[in-house]
Design a protein around this motif. Structure first.
Motif, PDB file in Angstrom:
ATOM      1  N   GLY A  88       0.551  -1.417  -0.039  1.00 12.11           N
ATOM      2  CA  GLY A  88       0.210  -0.097  -0.186  1.00 12.11           C
ATOM      3  C   GLY A  88       1.188   1.382   0.242  1.00 12.11           C
ATOM      4  N   ALA A  89       1.451   1.705   1.027  1.00 12.34           N
ATOM      5  CA  ALA A  89       2.549   3.121   0.832  1.00 12.34           C
ATOM      6  C   ALA A  89       3.711   2.803   1.555  1.00 12.34           C
ATOM      7  CB  ALA A  89       1.759   3.699   2.261  1.00 12.34           C
ATOM      8  N   LEU A  90       4.887   3.212   1.661  1.00 14.05           N
ATOM      9  CA  LEU A  90       5.601   3.152   1.955  1.00 14.05           C
ATOM     10  C   LEU A  90       6.221   4.305   2.573  1.00 14.05           C
ATOM     11  CD1 LEU A  90       8.930   1.338   2.193  1.00 14.05           C
ATOM     12  CD2 LEU A  90       9.298   2.385   0.561  1.00 14.05           C
ATOM     13  N   VAL A  91       6.177   5.111   4.066  1.00 16.58           N
ATOM     14  CA  VAL A  91       6.817   6.464   4.297  1.00 16.58           C
ATOM     15  C   VAL A  91       8.497   6.312   4.156  1.00 16.58           C
ATOM     16  CG1 VAL A  91       4.741   6.829   5.569  1.00 16.58           C
ATOM     17  CG2 VAL A  91       6.213   5.561   6.769  1.00 16.58           C
ATOM     18  N   LEU A  92       8.476   7.874   3.884  1.00 15.80           N
ATOM     19  CA  LEU A  92      10.431   7.765   4.344  1.00 15.80           C
ATOM     20  C   LEU A  92      10.228   9.460   4.393  1.00 15.80           C
ATOM     21  CD1 LEU A  92      10.149   6.727   0.392  1.00 15.80           C
ATOM     22  CD2 LEU A  92      11.354   6.444   2.163  1.00 15.80           C
ATOM     23  N   ASP A  93      11.834   9.190   5.247  1.00 12.79           N
ATOM     24  CA  ASP A  93      12.048  10.402   6.161  1.00 12.79           C
ATOM     25  C   ASP A  93      13.319  10.892   5.489  1.00 12.79           C
ATOM     26  OD1 ASP A  93      12.723  12.566   7.906  1.00 12.79           O
ATOM     27  OD2 ASP A  93      13.133  11.034   9.489  1.00 12.79           O
ATOM     28  N   ILE A  94      13.377  12.159   4.597  1.00 11.27           N
ATOM     29  CA  ILE A  94      14.191  12.164   3.187  1.00 11.27           C
ATOM     30  C   ILE A  94      15.592  13.155   4.659  1.00 11.27           C
ATOM     31  CG2 ILE A  94      13.284  14.733   3.349  1.00 11.27           C
ATOM     32  CD1 ILE A  94      15.165  13.861   0.302  1.00 11.27           C
ATOM     33  N   ASP A  95      15.038  13.837   5.754  1.00  6.44           N
ATOM     34  CA  ASP A  95      16.491  14.421   6.383  1.00  6.44           C
ATOM     35  C   ASP A  95      16.326  14.134   7.988  1.00  6.44           C
ATOM     36  OD1 ASP A  95      14.550  14.927   7.506  1.00  6.44           O
ATOM     37  OD2 ASP A  95      13.812  17.039   7.417  1.00  6.44           O
ATOM     38  N   ASP A 125      14.593  13.277  10.284  1.00  6.00           N
ATOM     39  CA  ASP A 125      14.470  14.480  12.422  1.00  6.00           C
ATOM     40  C   ASP A 125      13.405  13.101  12.396  1.00  6.00           C
ATOM     41  OD1 ASP A 125      12.563  14.735   9.817  1.00  6.00           O
ATOM     42  OD2 ASP A 125      12.878  16.528  10.090  1.00  6.00           O
ATOM     43  N   GLY A 126      12.899  12.019  12.350  1.00  9.92           N
ATOM     44  CA  GLY A 126      12.357  11.353  12.173  1.00  9.92           C
ATOM     45  C   GLY A 126      10.530  11.595  12.493  1.00  9.92           C
ATOM     46  N   THR A 127      10.530  12.804  11.514  1.00 17.12           N
ATOM     47  CA  THR A 127       9.239  12.711  10.378  1.00 17.12           C
ATOM     48  C   THR A 127       8.990  12.676   9.291  1.00 17.12           C
ATOM     49  OG1 THR A 127       8.742  14.657  11.747  1.00 17.12           O
ATOM     50  CG2 THR A 127       7.400  14.763  10.192  1.00 17.12           C
ATOM     51  N   ASN A 128       8.064  11.600   8.633  1.00 21.40           N
ATOM     52  CA  ASN A 128       7.735  11.545   7.699  1.00 21.40           C
ATOM     53  C   ASN A 128       7.237  12.708   6.947  1.00 21.40           C
ATOM     54  OD1 ASN A 128       7.825   8.805   8.595  1.00 21.40           O
ATOM     55  ND2 ASN A 128       5.806   8.798   8.909  1.00 21.40           N
ATOM     56  N   ASP A 129       8.281  12.663   5.405  1.00 26.28           N
ATOM     57  CA  ASP A 129       7.643  13.923   4.144  1.00 26.28           C
ATOM     58  C   ASP A 129       7.409  13.743   3.382  1.00 26.28           C
ATOM     59  OD1 ASP A 129      10.602  15.812   6.158  1.00 26.28           O
ATOM     60  OD2 ASP A 129      12.049  14.477   5.416  1.00 26.28           O
ATOM     61  N   PHE A 130       7.362  12.363   3.554  1.00 26.63           N
ATOM     62  CA  PHE A 130       6.300  11.898   1.860  1.00 26.63           C
ATOM     63  C   PHE A 130       6.231  10.249   2.351  1.00 26.63           C
ATOM     64  CE2 PHE A 130      10.583  13.155   0.434  1.00 26.63           C
ATOM     65  CZ  PHE A 130      10.773  11.714  -0.388  1.00 26.63           C
TER      66      PHE A 130
END
Length: 203
Positions: free
Chosen positions: A48-55, A57-62
């Motif tokens: 369904g979905a793969l969440v990613l944190d590019i920087d 910082d512990g926050t999902n970015d996209f």
């Protein structure tokens, strides 16, 4: 007796390294994402979905979402819920070349930043193989630019689909150079300063 010439030379070396470090710090604002490296996308359409944190910082970015249209797999970028965007022609991701300077007013012809766009859909003719995609996202309320490097299969399946690497510009609102990573010399200078500091403490 310690030589004053040797001491002066050491001071000169430290001063020179400090100046060089300042230059490298200014030039090495690009950050290689440590949380995105060789991510297997082959099961994204199943999960369904793969969440990613590019920087990191512990926050999902996209996220990258997957689905099937009959037997045909497809992958999409989704930043709608996290206020992130990808460079797109309005239907699918627009590929950007390595070295391209990404900013608000600097985009390939006909492209714009959108919150959702197709990354891979061979049935619709979207199958780029290896390519870069540009993104922008918020970090601590400030806008940052970055890039994602994909390696997508060209045989109509998701076998081997990979998010190879990612990078982002640490200075808010500053352009991001696609494919850029920090200079190794900046890391070397940090190691040299660490060694000098340790040497002083031992005396």
């Amino acid at each position: 007796m310690k030589s004053p010439i040797g001491k002066a030379a050491r001071i000169g070396t430290v001063a020179g390294l400090a100046a060089l470090a300042a230059t490298e710090t200014a030039e090495a604002a690009a950050v290689l994402s440590t949380s995105i490296s060789m991510v297997d996308l082959s099961t994204a359409a199943d999960n369904g979905a793969l969440v990613l944190d590019i920087d990191g910082d512990g926050t999902n970015d996209f996220s990258i979402t997957g689905e099937y249209y009959g037997p045909n797999p497809a992958l999409s970028f989704n930043g709608a819920s996290t206020s992130a965007w990808m460079v797109s022609d309005g239907f699918a991701a627009s590929t950007v070349g390595e070295g391209y300077e990404l900013a608000n007013g600097s985009l390939p012809n006909g492209a714009s930043y959108v919150s959702t766009t197709i990354l891979f859909d061979p049935f619709a003719g979207v199958s780029y193989g290896e390519f870069y995609a540009g993104v922008r996202f918020f970090r601590d309320g400030e806008l940052h630019f970055g890039w994602l490097k994909f390696d997508m299969p060209t045989d109509g399946t998701l076998n081997g689909a990979t998010l190879v690497s990612a990078g982002w510009e640490s200075e808010a609102y500053a352009p991001s150079t696609v494919g850029a990573v920090p200079e190794a010399s900046a890391l070397f200078i940090s190691a040299v300063f660490g060694g000098l500091a340790a040497g002083r403490r031992r005396r």
